[in-house]
Design a protein around this motif. Structure first.
Motif, PDB file in Angstrom:
ATOM      1  N   ALA B  18       0.779  -1.252   0.109  1.00 47.57           N
ATOM      2  CA  ALA B  18      -0.059  -0.022   0.116  1.00 47.57           C
ATOM      3  C   ALA B  18       0.824   1.298   0.059  1.00 47.57           C
ATOM      4  O   ALA B  18       2.004   1.318   0.591  1.00 47.57           O
ATOM      5  N   VAL B  20       0.600   5.338   1.144  1.00 46.12           N
ATOM      6  CA  VAL B  20      -0.333   6.219   1.798  1.00 46.12           C
ATOM      7  C   VAL B  20       0.560   7.459   1.766  1.00 46.12           C
ATOM      8  O   VAL B  20       1.616   7.535   2.247  1.00 46.12           O
ATOM      9  N   THR B  53       5.247   3.485   2.001  1.00 46.44           N
ATOM     10  CA  THR B  53       4.788   2.492   1.357  1.00 46.44           C
ATOM     11  C   THR B  53       5.084   1.034   2.310  1.00 46.44           C
ATOM     12  O   THR B  53       6.120   1.002   2.793  1.00 46.44           O
ATOM     13  N   GLY B 106       0.180   6.747   8.660  1.00 46.27           N
ATOM     14  CA  GLY B 106       0.320   6.350   7.409  1.00 46.27           C
ATOM     15  C   GLY B 106       0.866   4.895   7.626  1.00 46.27           C
ATOM     16  O   GLY B 106       0.416   3.925   6.627  1.00 46.27           O
ATOM     17  N   LEU B 109      -2.456   2.882   8.479  1.00 46.22           N
ATOM     18  CA  LEU B 109      -3.270   2.702   7.695  1.00 46.22           C
ATOM     19  C   LEU B 109      -2.798   1.951   6.288  1.00 46.22           C
ATOM     20  O   LEU B 109      -3.500   0.856   5.789  1.00 46.22           O
ATOM     21  N   GLY B 110      -1.617   2.007   5.882  1.00 45.92           N
ATOM     22  CA  GLY B 110      -0.820   1.132   4.950  1.00 45.92           C
ATOM     23  C   GLY B 110      -1.171  -0.304   5.320  1.00 45.92           C
ATOM     24  O   GLY B 110      -1.423  -1.452   4.687  1.00 45.92           O
ATOM     25  N   GLN B 149      -5.412  11.008   5.436  1.00 46.51           N
ATOM     26  CA  GLN B 149      -4.657  10.270   4.538  1.00 46.51           C
ATOM     27  C   GLN B 149      -5.354   9.261   3.622  1.00 46.51           C
ATOM     28  O   GLN B 149      -4.929   9.141   2.558  1.00 46.51           O
ATOM     29  N   ALA B 150      -6.397   8.738   4.275  1.00 44.45           N
ATOM     30  CA  ALA B 150      -7.279   7.980   3.450  1.00 44.45           C
ATOM     31  C   ALA B 150      -8.017   8.678   2.256  1.00 44.45           C
ATOM     32  O   ALA B 150      -8.188   8.214   1.403  1.00 44.45           O
ATOM     33  N   ALA B 284      -5.131   7.216   0.345  1.00 42.31           N
ATOM     34  CA  ALA B 284      -4.323   5.790   0.683  1.00 42.31           C
ATOM     35  C   ALA B 284      -4.930   4.667  -0.322  1.00 42.31           C
ATOM     36  O   ALA B 284      -5.964   4.544  -0.666  1.00 42.31           O
ATOM     37  N   ARG B 285      -3.786   3.749  -0.891  1.00 49.07           N
ATOM     38  CA  ARG B 285      -4.262   2.735  -1.872  1.00 49.07           C
ATOM     39  C   ARG B 285      -3.425   1.538  -1.940  1.00 49.07           C
ATOM     40  O   ARG B 285      -2.104   1.966  -1.733  1.00 49.07           O
TER      41      ARG B 285
END
Lengths: 287, 287
Positions: B18, B20, B53, B106, B109-110, B149-150, B284-285
Motif C-alpha cells: 500500500a 499512503v 509504502t 500512514g 493505514l497502509g 490520508q485515506a 491511501a491505496r
C-alpha cells in the motif's frame, strides 16, 4: 510570477481543466425525494480511468460541446445555472454516451470543479459535488454517478444523495484492469422514471449481500444476480457475460447501458475486442 | 492464471503493498472521547505525494521495520491486534518521523489495507480506516492524520473521528507543488496529551475562518494565525515562514513537527534547500 500563480506546478495560460472518471454501476436501487440533493440511489460500481475532460470558458450564455459537437446536456446547464454563472463548456469523452458510463454526470461534475476555479467561487468539494448531483438528478439522467465519480475507486453508495445526505463506502482494490464493450445506448431516464419497485427491491438485496463480503469478484456476482432479478439483461449483454464466464472470467452489465464490463482480460479471453482501462482510485480532480 | 489473479493488471508473486500519502496539518482542534473511533481532531491540511509504502507478511508475532530498522510503532501493532492477525510489517518512508508528516498514521493505514488483502479479511474501506484511526488515537500518536490520508487532497476535517462518526470535506485544488523543510522532531503525544484548551479554541476559530473561503492560500493564512494563537511556533519555524513570506510566497508550519511547508517554490525562492512533492489527490491505496 504572482503568488496566486506560484502554487501551480507548471504555470501556463491554459484554462483550468477537470478530469472525471467514468463510472459503471453494477447494482442499484432508486430513492426519489423532492429535494434533488436528498434523492439518489444506493448501489455499487467502479470508477474508471477512462472518463471525461472538461474545460469551462466564461460566456454570455451556457453552451455544451461534446467531442466537438454542440449538444444539449441538461445536467451541465443546470449545474452552471445553480452556480449563477454561464460559460462555454467543452467536454471530451473517452467513453460512449448513454451506454452506462456516467458521461453526463461526469460532465456536470467536471464543469462545477472548473467553474469553481475559473470564477473564484470558493466552494468546498462537498458543495461542488452537491451542486452537480442535484443538477444531474433534476435532469433525470442519473442518480448516483456523480457522488461515485467524485470519490473514485469501487464506491459503495450506502445511503442516497449528495454529501451531507448520502453516505459512501468502498471496496479496497489493488490496481485493476477493466475491459468493456458497448452494444448500444439506453435511456437512463426511461428506466429510473418508470416503475422501479421490483428493481429497487432487487438492488437493496444485492447491496446487502455485497456488503457482507465486499470484494471485486463478489461485486460482479451480486451485479449479475441483480440484473437477472431486475430483468435488465438484453440478449447481447447476456451472451457476452455468459461468454466471459465460460472462459473463466468475471463480467457484469453496466447499468444502464447495453454495456458489459469484465475484470482483467476477461472479454479478450472470451474472443471480444474490448476497450480497456483501470479502476480510477483518485476520483474527479482538476488537472 | 486463475480467476482470482486475473484482475490484477500485472500479476506477480510480489506481496501486495500500500502507498499512503504523508499528511501535514495546518490547523487543528482536539476532541477526546472514550471510544477512540469517536475521538479525533477537527482541522485542515494537505495530503502529499511523498509518503509511506507498506508491506505485510504473515508472521507469528507482529514486528515493524521502518526503513530497515526494527522500531516500536504502537499504531501499527494496535492496528493488526484489532484485526486479530500478526505479521512482519515493513514501512519505507519518503518522510522523516515525528516531524509532522503523519508517518505513524500512514504506516497504520497502509498496514490495514495490505492486511485486508493478505488475510482475505473482506472489510470495507471505511472499516479499515476506522481500525487504523482507532489504533493511532489509542497509541496517542495522532488524531486526524489517518482519515485525511485515506481521503487525499486538501482535507477539511469538519467533525472528528473515524468514518461513521467524523465528517470530511476538502478544498478543490489544481495540481500543486509543495516544498518542505524539517528542523527537527517533536512529540505529538506531549502536546495533544497536555492542556489543549487554548489550542482547541484557536483551532476552531481558524477552521471556521477557512470554511468561509476555502482556498489553498487561505489555508496557509489561517494556519499561520492558528500557530501564533496556539503558541506553537519555534524560532526556526517562524524564521523560515517569515523568509518565504518576505520573498512573496505562502508558507506555514506542519503540525506537530518542527517543519515548514510552502506552496510552489516558496522555500527555494527564499534561499532554502527544501524537499518537494505534490498534493496527492487519490489518498491511501493498494499499489
Amino acid at each position: 510570477m504572482t503568488v496566486a500563480e506560484s502554487h501551480r506546478e507548471s504555470p501556463t495560460d491554459e484554462p483550468p481543466q477537470a478530469f472525471v472518471p467514468g463510472h459503471v454501476t453494477g447494482l442499484f436501487s432508486v430513492h426519489p425525494a423532492d429535494d434533488p440533493r436528498k434523492a439518489g440511489s444506493r448501489g455499487a460500481g467502479l470508477a474508471l480511468s477512462a472518463g471525461v475532460t472538461v474545460t469551462v470558458v466564461p460566456a454570455d450564455e451556457t453552451t455544451v460541446e461534446l467531442d466537438g459537437e454542440t449538444v444539449e446536456m441538461e445536467a451541465v446547464t443546470g449545474t452552471l445555472d445553480r452556480l449563477d454563472v454561464s460559460a462555454a463548456v467543452r467536454v471530451e469523452s473517452d467513453l460512449p454516451v448513454s451506454a452506462g458510463f456516467g458521461v453526463s454526470g461526469g460532465a456536470a461534475l467536471g464543469a462545477v470543479l472548473v467553474a469553481n476555479e475559473r470564477f473564484d467561487l470558493e466552494r468546498t468539494e462537498n458543495e461542488l459535488v452537491s451542486v452537480a448531483h442535484a443538477a444531474e438528478v433534476a435532469a433525470g439522467t442519473g442518480l448516483g454517478d456523480v457522488v461515485a465519480q467524485a470519490r473514485g475507486g469501487a464506491p459503495l453508495r450506502c445511503e442516497p444523495g449528495a454529501p451531507g445526505h448520502g453516505e459512501l463506502n468502498g471496496i479496497a482494490t489493488p490496481p485493476t484492469r477493466v475491459e468493456y464493450v458497448s452494444f448500444g445506448g439506453r435511456s437512463t431516464g426511461e428506466i429510473i422514471g418508470g416503475d422501479v419497485e421490483t428493481l429497487t427491491q432487487a438492488g437493496e438485496r444485492a447491496l446487502a449481500a455485497l456488503r457482507d463480503a465486499p470484494t471485486l469478484p463478489h461485486l460482479f456476482a451480486c451485479s449479475r444476480a441483480f440484473a437477472k432479478d431486475a430483468d435488465l439483461l438484453t440478449p447481447s449483454v447476456e451472451r457476452a457475460i455468459d461468454d466471459v464466464r465460460d472462459a473463466g472470467g468475471e463480467a457484469a452489465m453496466a447499468m444502464l447501458g447495453e454495456t458489459v464490463i469484465a475484470l482483467g482480460d476477461g472479454l479478450t479471453r472470451a474472443g471480444y475486442e474490448p476497450a480497456s482501462c483501470e479502476i480510477d482510485r483518485a476520483g474527479a480532480r482538476l488537472v
